[in-house]
Design a protein around this motif. Structure first.
Motif, PDB file in Angstrom:
ATOM      1  N   GLY A  77     -12.138   4.374 -11.236  1.00 36.57           N
ATOM      2  CA  GLY A  77     -11.829   3.318 -10.284  1.00 36.57           C
ATOM      3  C   GLY A  77     -10.401   2.822 -10.348  1.00 36.57           C
ATOM      4  O   GLY A  77      -9.753   2.893 -11.398  1.00 36.57           O
ATOM      5  N   HIS A  78      -9.923   2.326  -9.221  1.00 38.19           N
ATOM      6  CA  HIS A  78      -8.581   1.755  -9.124  1.00 38.19           C
ATOM      7  C   HIS A  78      -8.576   0.692  -8.031  1.00 38.19           C
ATOM      8  O   HIS A  78      -9.415   0.706  -7.116  1.00 38.19           O
ATOM      9  CB  HIS A  78      -7.545   2.821  -8.762  1.00 38.19           C
ATOM     10  N   TYR A  79      -7.608  -0.203  -8.109  1.00 37.66           N
ATOM     11  CA  TYR A  79      -7.388  -1.164  -7.040  1.00 37.66           C
ATOM     12  C   TYR A  79      -6.412  -0.542  -6.043  1.00 37.66           C
ATOM     13  O   TYR A  79      -5.330  -0.095  -6.416  1.00 37.66           O
ATOM     14  CB  TYR A  79      -6.823  -2.469  -7.596  1.00 37.66           C
ATOM     15  N   SER A  96       0.952   9.016  -8.048  1.00 37.92           N
ATOM     16  CA  SER A  96      -0.212   8.255  -8.520  1.00 37.92           C
ATOM     17  C   SER A  96      -1.472   8.638  -7.759  1.00 37.92           C
ATOM     18  O   SER A  96      -2.552   8.768  -8.345  1.00 37.92           O
ATOM     19  CB  SER A  96       0.048   6.750  -8.376  1.00 37.92           C
ATOM     20  N   LEU A  97      -1.342   8.842  -6.462  1.00 41.57           N
ATOM     21  CA  LEU A  97      -2.490   9.252  -5.657  1.00 41.57           C
ATOM     22  C   LEU A  97      -2.963  10.636  -6.080  1.00 41.57           C
ATOM     23  O   LEU A  97      -4.169  10.872  -6.231  1.00 41.57           O
ATOM     24  CB  LEU A  97      -2.113   9.255  -4.181  1.00 41.57           C
ATOM     25  N   GLU A  98      -2.035  11.553  -6.285  1.00 46.49           N
ATOM     26  CA  GLU A  98      -2.400  12.903  -6.696  1.00 46.49           C
ATOM     27  C   GLU A  98      -3.086  12.895  -8.060  1.00 46.49           C
ATOM     28  O   GLU A  98      -4.049  13.639  -8.285  1.00 46.49           O
ATOM     29  CB  GLU A  98      -1.156  13.787  -6.729  1.00 46.49           C
ATOM     30  N   GLY A 134     -15.903   7.396  -2.064  1.00 45.79           N
ATOM     31  CA  GLY A 134     -16.186   6.403  -3.106  1.00 45.79           C
ATOM     32  C   GLY A 134     -16.605   5.080  -2.507  1.00 45.79           C
ATOM     33  O   GLY A 134     -16.608   4.902  -1.283  1.00 45.79           O
ATOM     34  N   ARG A 135     -16.961   4.169  -3.374  1.00 43.25           N
ATOM     35  CA  ARG A 135     -17.373   2.839  -2.920  1.00 43.25           C
ATOM     36  C   ARG A 135     -16.216   1.855  -3.077  1.00 43.25           C
ATOM     37  O   ARG A 135     -15.419   1.968  -3.999  1.00 43.25           O
ATOM     38  CB  ARG A 135     -18.596   2.362  -3.707  1.00 43.25           C
ATOM     39  N   PHE A 136     -16.159   0.910  -2.146  1.00 38.76           N
ATOM     40  CA  PHE A 136     -15.126  -0.112  -2.258  1.00 38.76           C
ATOM     41  C   PHE A 136     -15.762  -1.493  -2.298  1.00 38.76           C
ATOM     42  O   PHE A 136     -16.788  -1.742  -1.661  1.00 38.76           O
ATOM     43  CB  PHE A 136     -14.113  -0.002  -1.110  1.00 38.76           C
ATOM     44  N   THR A 137     -15.141  -2.362  -3.067  1.00 36.70           N
ATOM     45  CA  THR A 137     -15.605  -3.741  -3.198  1.00 36.70           C
ATOM     46  C   THR A 137     -14.435  -4.670  -2.917  1.00 36.70           C
ATOM     47  O   THR A 137     -13.380  -4.546  -3.550  1.00 36.70           O
ATOM     48  CB  THR A 137     -16.139  -4.015  -4.616  1.00 36.70           C
ATOM     49  N   ALA A 138     -14.614  -5.568  -1.980  1.00 34.97           N
ATOM     50  CA  ALA A 138     -13.543  -6.512  -1.654  1.00 34.97           C
ATOM     51  C   ALA A 138     -13.231  -7.395  -2.853  1.00 34.97           C
ATOM     52  O   ALA A 138     -14.138  -7.811  -3.587  1.00 34.97           O
ATOM     53  CB  ALA A 138     -13.944  -7.368  -0.462  1.00 34.97           C
ATOM     54  N   THR A 139     -11.961  -7.679  -3.072  1.00 37.45           N
ATOM     55  CA  THR A 139     -11.548  -8.531  -4.193  1.00 37.45           C
ATOM     56  C   THR A 139     -11.100  -9.906  -3.712  1.00 37.45           C
ATOM     57  O   THR A 139     -11.056 -10.843  -4.501  1.00 37.45           O
ATOM     58  CB  THR A 139     -10.389  -7.884  -4.962  1.00 37.45           C
ATOM     59  N   ASN A 140     -10.741  -9.992  -2.432  1.00 41.16           N
ATOM     60  CA  ASN A 140     -10.232 -11.257  -1.867  1.00 41.16           C
ATOM     61  C   ASN A 140      -9.042 -11.791  -2.655  1.00 41.16           C
ATOM     62  O   ASN A 140      -8.896 -12.994  -2.857  1.00 41.16           O
ATOM     63  CB  ASN A 140     -11.345 -12.309  -1.815  1.00 41.16           C
ATOM     64  N   LYS A 141      -8.231 -10.870  -3.119  1.00 41.15           N
ATOM     65  CA  LYS A 141      -7.034 -11.285  -3.847  1.00 41.15           C
ATOM     66  C   LYS A 141      -5.939 -10.249  -3.635  1.00 41.15           C
ATOM     67  O   LYS A 141      -6.192  -9.117  -3.211  1.00 41.15           O
ATOM     68  CB  LYS A 141      -7.324 -11.421  -5.336  1.00 41.15           C
ATOM     69  N   LYS A 142      -4.728 -10.673  -3.944  1.00 39.11           N
ATOM     70  CA  LYS A 142      -3.591  -9.768  -3.859  1.00 39.11           C
ATOM     71  C   LYS A 142      -3.140  -9.364  -5.257  1.00 39.11           C
ATOM     72  O   LYS A 142      -3.163 -10.157  -6.187  1.00 39.11           O
ATOM     73  CB  LYS A 142      -2.423 -10.425  -3.123  1.00 39.11           C
ATOM     74  N   SER A 143      -2.744  -8.113  -5.362  1.00 39.81           N
ATOM     75  CA  SER A 143      -2.148  -7.615  -6.597  1.00 39.81           C
ATOM     76  C   SER A 143      -1.467  -6.290  -6.258  1.00 39.81           C
ATOM     77  O   SER A 143      -1.238  -6.000  -5.080  1.00 39.81           O
ATOM     78  CB  SER A 143      -3.203  -7.444  -7.694  1.00 39.81           C
ATOM     79  N   CYS A 175      -1.185  -2.363  -5.775  1.00 41.82           N
ATOM     80  CA  CYS A 175      -1.970  -1.178  -5.451  1.00 41.82           C
ATOM     81  C   CYS A 175      -1.547  -0.015  -6.348  1.00 41.82           C
ATOM     82  O   CYS A 175      -0.354   0.204  -6.561  1.00 41.82           O
ATOM     83  CB  CYS A 175      -1.747  -0.824  -3.973  1.00 41.82           C
ATOM     84  N   PHE A 176      -2.525   0.742  -6.829  1.00 43.88           N
ATOM     85  CA  PHE A 176      -2.205   1.865  -7.715  1.00 43.88           C
ATOM     86  C   PHE A 176      -1.465   2.975  -6.965  1.00 43.88           C
ATOM     87  O   PHE A 176      -0.667   3.716  -7.553  1.00 43.88           O
ATOM     88  CB  PHE A 176      -3.492   2.435  -8.333  1.00 43.88           C
ATOM     89  N   ALA A 177      -1.705   3.106  -5.661  1.00 46.84           N
ATOM     90  CA  ALA A 177      -1.133   4.206  -4.901  1.00 46.84           C
ATOM     91  C   ALA A 177       0.292   3.927  -4.425  1.00 46.84           C
ATOM     92  O   ALA A 177       1.168   4.779  -4.538  1.00 46.84           O
ATOM     93  CB  ALA A 177      -2.013   4.540  -3.698  1.00 46.84           C
ATOM     94  N   CYS A 178       0.531   2.734  -3.891  1.00 46.26           N
ATOM     95  CA  CYS A 178       1.858   2.424  -3.340  1.00 46.26           C
ATOM     96  C   CYS A 178       2.661   1.472  -4.216  1.00 46.26           C
ATOM     97  O   CYS A 178       3.850   1.237  -3.960  1.00 46.26           O
ATOM     98  CB  CYS A 178       1.741   1.857  -1.930  1.00 46.26           C
ATOM     99  N   ASN A 179       1.998   0.872  -5.204  1.00 45.08           N
ATOM    100  CA  ASN A 179       2.667  -0.049  -6.144  1.00 45.08           C
ATOM    101  C   ASN A 179       3.315  -1.229  -5.447  1.00 45.08           C
ATOM    102  O   ASN A 179       4.349  -1.733  -5.877  1.00 45.08           O
ATOM    103  CB  ASN A 179       3.714   0.704  -6.978  1.00 45.08           C
ATOM    104  N   ARG A 180       2.664  -1.707  -4.382  1.00 43.04           N
ATOM    105  CA  ARG A 180       3.146  -2.890  -3.684  1.00 43.04           C
ATOM    106  C   ARG A 180       2.103  -3.995  -3.776  1.00 43.04           C
ATOM    107  O   ARG A 180       0.919  -3.752  -3.968  1.00 43.04           O
ATOM    108  CB  ARG A 180       3.444  -2.569  -2.214  1.00 43.04           C
ATOM    109  N   TYR A 181       2.559  -5.225  -3.633  1.00 42.64           N
ATOM    110  CA  TYR A 181       1.709  -6.401  -3.757  1.00 42.64           C
ATOM    111  C   TYR A 181       0.989  -6.633  -2.437  1.00 42.64           C
ATOM    112  O   TYR A 181       1.591  -7.095  -1.461  1.00 42.64           O
ATOM    113  CB  TYR A 181       2.571  -7.612  -4.133  1.00 42.64           C
ATOM    114  N   GLU A 182      -0.286  -6.278  -2.388  1.00 34.15           N
ATOM    115  CA  GLU A 182      -1.043  -6.341  -1.143  1.00 34.15           C
ATOM    116  C   GLU A 182      -2.473  -6.814  -1.394  1.00 34.15           C
ATOM    117  O   GLU A 182      -2.915  -6.942  -2.532  1.00 34.15           O
ATOM    118  CB  GLU A 182      -1.095  -4.944  -0.487  1.00 34.15           C
ATOM    119  N   GLU A 183      -3.200  -7.056  -0.320  1.00 32.13           N
ATOM    120  CA  GLU A 183      -4.628  -7.351  -0.398  1.00 32.13           C
ATOM    121  C   GLU A 183      -5.348  -6.073  -0.834  1.00 32.13           C
ATOM    122  O   GLU A 183      -5.153  -5.014  -0.243  1.00 32.13           O
ATOM    123  CB  GLU A 183      -5.150  -7.789   0.968  1.00 32.13           C
TER     124      GLU A 183
END
Length: 217
Positions: free
Chosen positions: A188-190, A207-209, A145-154, A156-164
Motif C-alpha cells: 500500500g501507498h498514499y 517511484s510508480l515503476e 487495488g482498493r482505495f480508502t479516502a483519507t480526507n487529508k493532504k500529504s 503522494c508516493f508517485a508525484c511527491n507533491r502535497y495533495e489530497e
C-alpha cells in the motif's frame, strides 16, 4: 514534421524548471544568482534526455531566455508538439489486463488527453477500487487495488507533491519460494485522489515503476 521526444513527466520537470527561472527573475536582484538559476535549469532539463538532436537541444535551451510569464507560456506551448502521448489502447485491451474482473467499469477514454499522461488511472466508487495502467516501454501493465479516502493532504508516493490523498493497496503477485497456498501480502501507498492531478505533478516515473514491480513482480 515534429518528432516527439518528451514524455509527460519530463515535460512537467521542464515546466518546473522554467517556473524556477521566472521566480528568480521576480525575486532576486543579483544578476549572477539569476544567471546561476538559468544555468541550473538548463542543465536539469538536458539531463532528462540521453540523446538530443541539435534541433531539440536548441528548443530546450530557450529556457534560459525566459523573461516574462507570456514567454514562459509560449515556451511551454512550443514543446507541446514534441510530447510523446501515452500509447493508445482500447477498452478491449484494458479488459485483458484485468481478466478476473468480469464487471470491470471502464472510464470514458475520450476524456483523457493522452499527451499529459504518465499512467492511466480511474476509480470505481461503487466497489472502492482504483485501477492503474502503465506502459513500461514494452507492454501495458495493469494493477487493481482498493482505495480508502483519507480526507487529508500529504505527499503522494508517485508525484511527491502535497495533495489530497487516498490509501491505495493492491495484493502482490510475488510469492516467496516456500510460501504456503494461502500466502497473502498487500502493498500500500498514499497516492493522489485525483489521477489527473498526479499526472500533472509527476516529474519522475521511478517511484510508480517501483510500486508496480512490487505488486506484479
Amino acid at each position: 514534421m515534429c518528432q516527439p521526444f518528451i514524455r509527460n513527466y519530463q515535460y512537467n520537470e521542464i515546466r518546473k524548471q522554467a517556473e524556477s527561472v521566472l521566480r528568480a527573475l521576480r525575486s532576486v536582484g543579483d544578476p549572477k544568482i539569476v544567471d546561476s538559476v538559468r544555468c541550473g535549469a538548463e542543465l536539469k532539463v538536458k539531463e532528462l534526455f540521453q540523446d538530443l538532436s541539435t534541433e531539440n537541444r536548441t528548443l530546450l535551451e530557450a529556457i534560459t531566455e525566459l523573461r516574462t510569464a507570456e514567454e514562459l507560456h509560449s515556451y511551454l506551448q512550443s514543446l507541446e508538439p514534441y510530447l510523446i502521448p501515452f500509447p493508445a489502447l482500447t477498452e478491449g485491451q484494458i479488459r485483458k489486463l484485468f481478466p478476473k474482473n468480469k464487471k470491470l467499469k471502464l472510464p470514458n477514454l475520450s476524456d483523457f488527453d493522452w499527451r499529459y499522461l504518465t499512467y492511466l488511472s480511474w476509480n470505481d466508487i461503487a466497489t472502492g477500487k482504483k485501477f492503474i495502467v502503465y506502459h513500461n516501454g514494452e507492454q501495458f501493465l495493469g494493477i487493481e487495488g482498493r482505495f480508502t479516502a483519507t480526507n487529508k493532504k500529504s505527499y503522494c508516493f508517485a508525484c511527491n507533491r502535497y495533495e489530497e490523498l487516498v490509501l491505495y493497496s493492491a495484493v502482490t503477485k510475488k510469492r516467496p519460494a516456500q510460501a504456503s497456498s494461502d500466502y497473502y501480502k498487500s502493498v500500500g501507498h498514499y497516492v493522489c485522489a485525483d489521477g489527473h492531478t498526479c499526472n500533472s505533478n509527476m516529474t519522475d516515473a521511478a517511484s510508480l515503476e517501483k510500486f508496480i514491480h512490487s505488486v506484479l513482480g
